[in-house]
Design a protein around this motif. Structure first.
Motif, PDB file in Angstrom:
ATOM      1  N   TYR A   1       0.710  -1.196   0.061  1.00 45.21           N
ATOM      2  CA  TYR A   1       0.103  -0.015   0.000  1.00 45.21           C
ATOM      3  C   TYR A   1       0.819   1.277   0.012  1.00 45.21           C
ATOM      4  CZ  TYR A   1      -3.349   3.512   1.669  1.00 45.21           C
ATOM      5  OH  TYR A   1      -3.969   4.729   1.809  1.00 45.21           O
ATOM      6  N   LEU A   2       1.814   1.311   0.903  1.00 49.62           N
ATOM      7  CA  LEU A   2       2.648   2.360   1.003  1.00 49.62           C
ATOM      8  C   LEU A   2       3.531   2.775  -0.225  1.00 49.62           C
ATOM      9  CD1 LEU A   2       4.030   2.431   4.784  1.00 49.62           C
ATOM     10  CD2 LEU A   2       2.421   3.738   3.668  1.00 49.62           C
ATOM     11  N   THR A   3       3.839   1.619  -0.994  1.00 49.97           N
ATOM     12  CA  THR A   3       4.768   1.770  -2.049  1.00 49.97           C
ATOM     13  C   THR A   3       4.119   2.627  -3.185  1.00 49.97           C
ATOM     14  OG1 THR A   3       6.477   0.639  -3.647  1.00 49.97           O
ATOM     15  CG2 THR A   3       4.437  -0.205  -3.462  1.00 49.97           C
ATOM     16  N   ASP A   4       2.641   2.156  -3.202  1.00 51.87           N
ATOM     17  CA  ASP A   4       1.837   2.898  -4.158  1.00 51.87           C
ATOM     18  C   ASP A   4       1.577   4.606  -3.796  1.00 51.87           C
ATOM     19  OD1 ASP A   4       1.358   1.235  -6.051  1.00 51.87           O
ATOM     20  OD2 ASP A   4      -0.257   0.349  -5.175  1.00 51.87           O
ATOM     21  N   LYS A   5       1.730   4.632  -2.516  1.00 53.02           N
ATOM     22  CA  LYS A   5       1.252   6.010  -1.708  1.00 53.02           C
ATOM     23  C   LYS A   5       2.470   6.948  -1.562  1.00 53.02           C
ATOM     24  CE  LYS A   5      -3.285   5.489  -1.069  1.00 53.02           C
ATOM     25  NZ  LYS A   5      -4.252   6.713  -1.813  1.00 53.02           N
ATOM     26  N   LEU A   6       3.575   6.263  -1.260  1.00 59.05           N
ATOM     27  CA  LEU A   6       4.746   7.043  -1.165  1.00 59.05           C
ATOM     28  C   LEU A   6       5.774   7.029  -2.149  1.00 59.05           C
ATOM     29  CD1 LEU A   6       5.668   5.855   2.754  1.00 59.05           C
ATOM     30  CD2 LEU A   6       4.430   7.979   2.092  1.00 59.05           C
ATOM     31  N   GLY A   7       5.675   6.002  -2.978  1.00 58.70           N
ATOM     32  CA  GLY A   7       6.720   5.934  -4.103  1.00 58.70           C
ATOM     33  C   GLY A   7       7.455   4.753  -3.660  1.00 58.70           C
ATOM     34  N   ARG A   8       7.957   4.090  -4.867  1.00 58.16           N
ATOM     35  CA  ARG A   8       8.902   2.947  -4.637  1.00 58.16           C
ATOM     36  C   ARG A   8      10.086   3.164  -3.517  1.00 58.16           C
ATOM     37  NH1 ARG A   8       4.231   2.011  -6.797  1.00 58.16           N
ATOM     38  NH2 ARG A   8       4.199   0.960  -8.788  1.00 58.16           N
ATOM     39  N   LYS A   9      10.840   4.243  -3.941  1.00 56.52           N
ATOM     40  CA  LYS A   9      12.166   4.552  -3.132  1.00 56.52           C
ATOM     41  C   LYS A   9      11.965   4.796  -1.700  1.00 56.52           C
ATOM     42  CE  LYS A   9      15.121   6.913  -5.439  1.00 56.52           C
ATOM     43  NZ  LYS A   9      16.128   7.736  -6.361  1.00 56.52           N
ATOM     44  N   ARG A  10      10.795   5.855  -1.725  1.00 53.86           N
ATOM     45  CA  ARG A  10      10.728   5.961  -0.227  1.00 53.86           C
ATOM     46  C   ARG A  10      10.135   4.993   0.885  1.00 53.86           C
ATOM     47  NH1 ARG A  10       7.343  11.905  -0.739  1.00 53.86           N
ATOM     48  NH2 ARG A  10       8.934  13.127  -1.711  1.00 53.86           N
ATOM     49  N   ASN A  11       9.549   4.116   0.165  1.00 53.41           N
ATOM     50  CA  ASN A  11       8.914   2.975   0.917  1.00 53.41           C
ATOM     51  C   ASN A  11      10.023   2.034   1.356  1.00 53.41           C
ATOM     52  OD1 ASN A  11       6.646   0.931   1.783  1.00 53.41           O
ATOM     53  ND2 ASN A  11       8.015  -0.178   0.236  1.00 53.41           N
ATOM     54  N   ILE A  12      10.946   1.862   0.158  1.00 51.40           N
ATOM     55  CA  ILE A  12      12.252   1.098   0.731  1.00 51.40           C
ATOM     56  C   ILE A  12      12.995   1.738   1.682  1.00 51.40           C
ATOM     57  CG2 ILE A  12      14.378   0.045  -0.307  1.00 51.40           C
ATOM     58  CD1 ILE A  12      12.809  -0.386  -2.890  1.00 51.40           C
ATOM     59  N   THR A  13      13.202   3.021   1.555  1.00 49.49           N
ATOM     60  CA  THR A  13      14.089   3.922   2.637  1.00 49.49           C
ATOM     61  C   THR A  13      13.484   3.860   3.714  1.00 49.49           C
ATOM     62  OG1 THR A  13      15.009   4.987   0.784  1.00 49.49           O
ATOM     63  CG2 THR A  13      15.299   5.938   3.204  1.00 49.49           C
ATOM     64  N   LEU A  14      12.230   4.134   4.045  1.00 45.63           N
ATOM     65  CA  LEU A  14      11.617   4.012   5.273  1.00 45.63           C
ATOM     66  C   LEU A  14      12.119   2.588   6.081  1.00 45.63           C
ATOM     67  CD1 LEU A  14       9.565   4.790   7.390  1.00 45.63           C
ATOM     68  CD2 LEU A  14       7.868   3.948   5.972  1.00 45.63           C
ATOM     69  N   PHE A  15      11.710   1.314   5.431  1.00 42.96           N
ATOM     70  CA  PHE A  15      11.690   0.200   5.982  1.00 42.96           C
ATOM     71  C   PHE A  15      13.143  -0.377   6.006  1.00 42.96           C
ATOM     72  CE2 PHE A  15       7.072   0.272   4.888  1.00 42.96           C
ATOM     73  CZ  PHE A  15       6.661  -0.011   6.438  1.00 42.96           C
ATOM     74  N   ALA A  16      13.953   0.293   5.517  1.00 43.61           N
ATOM     75  CA  ALA A  16      15.630   0.101   5.534  1.00 43.61           C
ATOM     76  C   ALA A  16      15.886   0.521   6.907  1.00 43.61           C
ATOM     77  CB  ALA A  16      16.620   0.538   4.508  1.00 43.61           C
ATOM     78  N   PHE A  17      15.529   1.673   7.213  1.00 37.88           N
ATOM     79  CA  PHE A  17      15.883   2.134   8.569  1.00 37.88           C
ATOM     80  C   PHE A  17      15.326   1.498   9.681  1.00 37.88           C
ATOM     81  CE2 PHE A  17      17.264   5.807   6.087  1.00 37.88           C
ATOM     82  CZ  PHE A  17      18.490   6.249   6.561  1.00 37.88           C
ATOM     83  N   LEU A  18      14.049   1.332   9.478  1.00 39.21           N
ATOM     84  CA  LEU A  18      13.155   0.500  10.527  1.00 39.21           C
ATOM     85  C   LEU A  18      13.617  -1.079  10.795  1.00 39.21           C
ATOM     86  CD1 LEU A  18       9.338   1.648   9.846  1.00 39.21           C
ATOM     87  CD2 LEU A  18      11.074   2.532  11.717  1.00 39.21           C
ATOM     88  N   SER A  19      14.150  -1.383   9.613  1.00 36.84           N
ATOM     89  CA  SER A  19      14.659  -3.013   9.911  1.00 36.84           C
ATOM     90  C   SER A  19      16.158  -2.997  10.450  1.00 36.84           C
ATOM     91  CB  SER A  19      14.913  -3.390   8.526  1.00 36.84           C
ATOM     92  OG  SER A  19      13.735  -3.856   7.808  1.00 36.84           O
ATOM     93  N   ALA A  20      16.871  -1.635  10.058  1.00 37.16           N
ATOM     94  CA  ALA A  20      18.028  -1.782  10.954  1.00 37.16           C
ATOM     95  C   ALA A  20      17.913  -1.447  12.375  1.00 37.16           C
ATOM     96  CB  ALA A  20      19.051  -0.591  10.404  1.00 37.16           C
ATOM     97  N   ALA A  21      16.838  -0.693  12.665  1.00 34.10           N
ATOM     98  CA  ALA A  21      16.549  -0.466  14.158  1.00 34.10           C
ATOM     99  C   ALA A  21      16.072  -1.618  14.627  1.00 34.10           C
ATOM    100  CB  ALA A  21      15.342   0.648  14.112  1.00 34.10           C
ATOM    101  N   SER A  22      15.592  -2.452  14.174  1.00 31.24           N
ATOM    102  CA  SER A  22      15.118  -3.805  14.871  1.00 31.24           C
ATOM    103  C   SER A  22      16.423  -4.796  15.271  1.00 31.24           C
ATOM    104  CB  SER A  22      14.227  -4.574  13.751  1.00 31.24           C
ATOM    105  OG  SER A  22      12.995  -4.003  13.519  1.00 31.24           O
TER     106      SER A  22
END
Length: 433
Positions: free
Chosen positions: A305-326
């Motif tokens: 859903y977010l990749t359609d709303k935010l765009g492909r690159k922003r979605n990947i960037t967002l969850f890259a940071f959140l995954s590293a935080a995990s």
């Protein structure tokens, strides 16, 4: 001259391959928008990826029994993951070329049969070396299925809904994972470990039923197939390295390497770290896996859903940071904090999975029809192969650094993914022709 298709907005009229302009409003509008043929393709790709996941997880779930049966150390068990993923790069690249040359559906059936046959063969392995070979050969089908199935559905989906449609396909991974856990629980409950791990592999014959469905009901998107046949570069491996696409191919491989290196590091070693070094006994139990897999399933859908709303690159960037935080969160869990472990299992599964939801649409949109399978198959699976080095490094460094210290490779992978995005264009709204 660049061969990368320019961004185009979705056409106002009906698509020929859908037979009209379906209503795409509401929570399931993206599914209606696929049309009858597209929904059958969705069913075939979803089932293929779910069973791909099921066959993949037969090994990690049986790893303790296997290690005891063959007397394996951590380096040898880590090698199972690496070999599977490295060979999957070959399978993915070959399957992509095949999909461009003979069609998406035929290539999909070939990949499903391949991973099913060699999963079953693993159950007959008499020794570690033979099992390693069979597992590697399973990777040929494992690597090809996702790229082929994703492109098949992407070419039916509209630009407006492609992200969430492919995110729903990605969620099949969590479905297959959950099914594998259920079967594992039943099999190991009633059978001795020395036999149970073999039975787990034998259940990998299930995909044969899917092939019958795909053969009878699923067809390539006519408009995209016609466009593919017009090009002299159809299925040309060298075409994705020509000046117009070389930059895209390089950064797409780097992106895939970072994301998959981080994912497979965490998926392979976080349970071992929590159970072996932190004494968290809930690891490996139904409660822990329920939180983790539930988070993954919801993460795939949310990321789509977010990749359609935010765009492909922003979605990947967002969850890259959140995954590293995990990763950081899990390496700081207090000893014996089983309740906290359960709570953090959900966001770990969520973040690790949501980052993948944009891959199906993003990689499909980066390449023209004639080499879409070749490009996606090569970049996704080469990244998987190089990223497979990450869990092996953790395995070999675990004795000296400890698993917790070695897990830093996972966070590094996600950082690499963010850097790779700087070299790729945003493709949201791009039509596939």
């Amino acid at each position: 001259m660049s061969t990368t298709p320019p961004p185009r907005t979705a056409p106002a009229g009906p698509r020929p391959d859908q037979g009209g302009l379906p209503d795409d409003s509401g929570a399931f509008g993206w599914l209606r928008a696929l049309g009858p043929r597209g929904r059958r393709a969705f069913g075939g790709a979803f089932g293929g990826y779910a069973l791909d996941s099921y066959d993949y997880f037969t090994l990690p779930l049986s790893m303790v029994a296997l290690s005891a049966y063959f007397g394996l150390d951590s380096g040898q068990t880590g090698l199972f993951t690496t070999v599977t993923l490295v060979v999957s790069a070959v399978g993915g690249a070959v399957a992509g070329v095949v999909a461009d040359r003979i069609g998406r559906v035929k290539a999909l059936m070939i990949t499903v049969v391949t991973y099913a046959v060699f999963t079953v063969a693993c159950g007959f392995a008499p020794n570690y070396e033979t099992l390693l070979v069979f597992r590697a050969l399973q990777g040929l089908g494992f690597g090809g299925e996702w790229a082929v199935g994703a492109i098949l559905v992407a070419e039916y989906a509209t630009a407006k809904n492609r992200g969430r449609t492919l995110g729903a396909i990605q969620s099949a991974w969590a479905v297959g994972w959950g099914l594998a856990v259920i079967v594992y629980t039943v099999v190991f409950q009633f059978l001795d470990d020395d036999v149970a791990w073999r039975v787990m592999f034998w259940t990998g014959a299930l995909p044969a039923l899917l092939v019958i469905y795909v053969r009878r009901n699923v067809h390539d998107a006519p408009e995209a197939a016609a466009e593919r046949r017009k090009s002299s570069d159809q299925g040309s491996f060298t075409a994705i390295f020509k000046p117009g696409l070389l930059r895209v191919t390089f950064f797409a491989v780097l992106l895939s390497t970072g994301v998959q290196g981080g994912y497979y590091t965490l998926a392979t070693w976080v349970p071992t770290y929590l159970k072996g070094e932190r004494g968290l006994t809930v690891v490996g139990t139904g409660g822990y896996l329920t939180f983790l897999i539930s988070g993954a399933f919801i993460g795939y859908l949310t990321g789509g859903y977010l990749t359609d709303k935010l765009g492909r690159k922003r979605n990947i960037t967002l969850f890259a940071f959140l995954s590293a935080a995990s990763v950081l969160a899990y390496t700081h869990i207090p000893d014996g904090a089983n309740g906290l472990l359960l709570v953090l299992g959900f966001p770990l599964g969520f973040c690790m999975s949501a980052i993948f939801s944009g891959f199906g649409s993003f990689l499909s949109e980066l390449y023209p029809a004639a080499v879409r399978g070749t490009g996606q198959g090569f970049t996704y699976n080469t990244g998987r192969a190089v990223g497979a080095v990450f869990p092996t490094m953790v395995g070999f460094l675990a004795d000296s650094w400890g698993v917790g210290g070695a897990l830093v490779f996972g966070a590094v992978g996600y950082g690499l993914a963010v850097i790779a995005l700087l070299g790729l264009p945003e493709t949201r709204g791009r039509e596939l022709l």
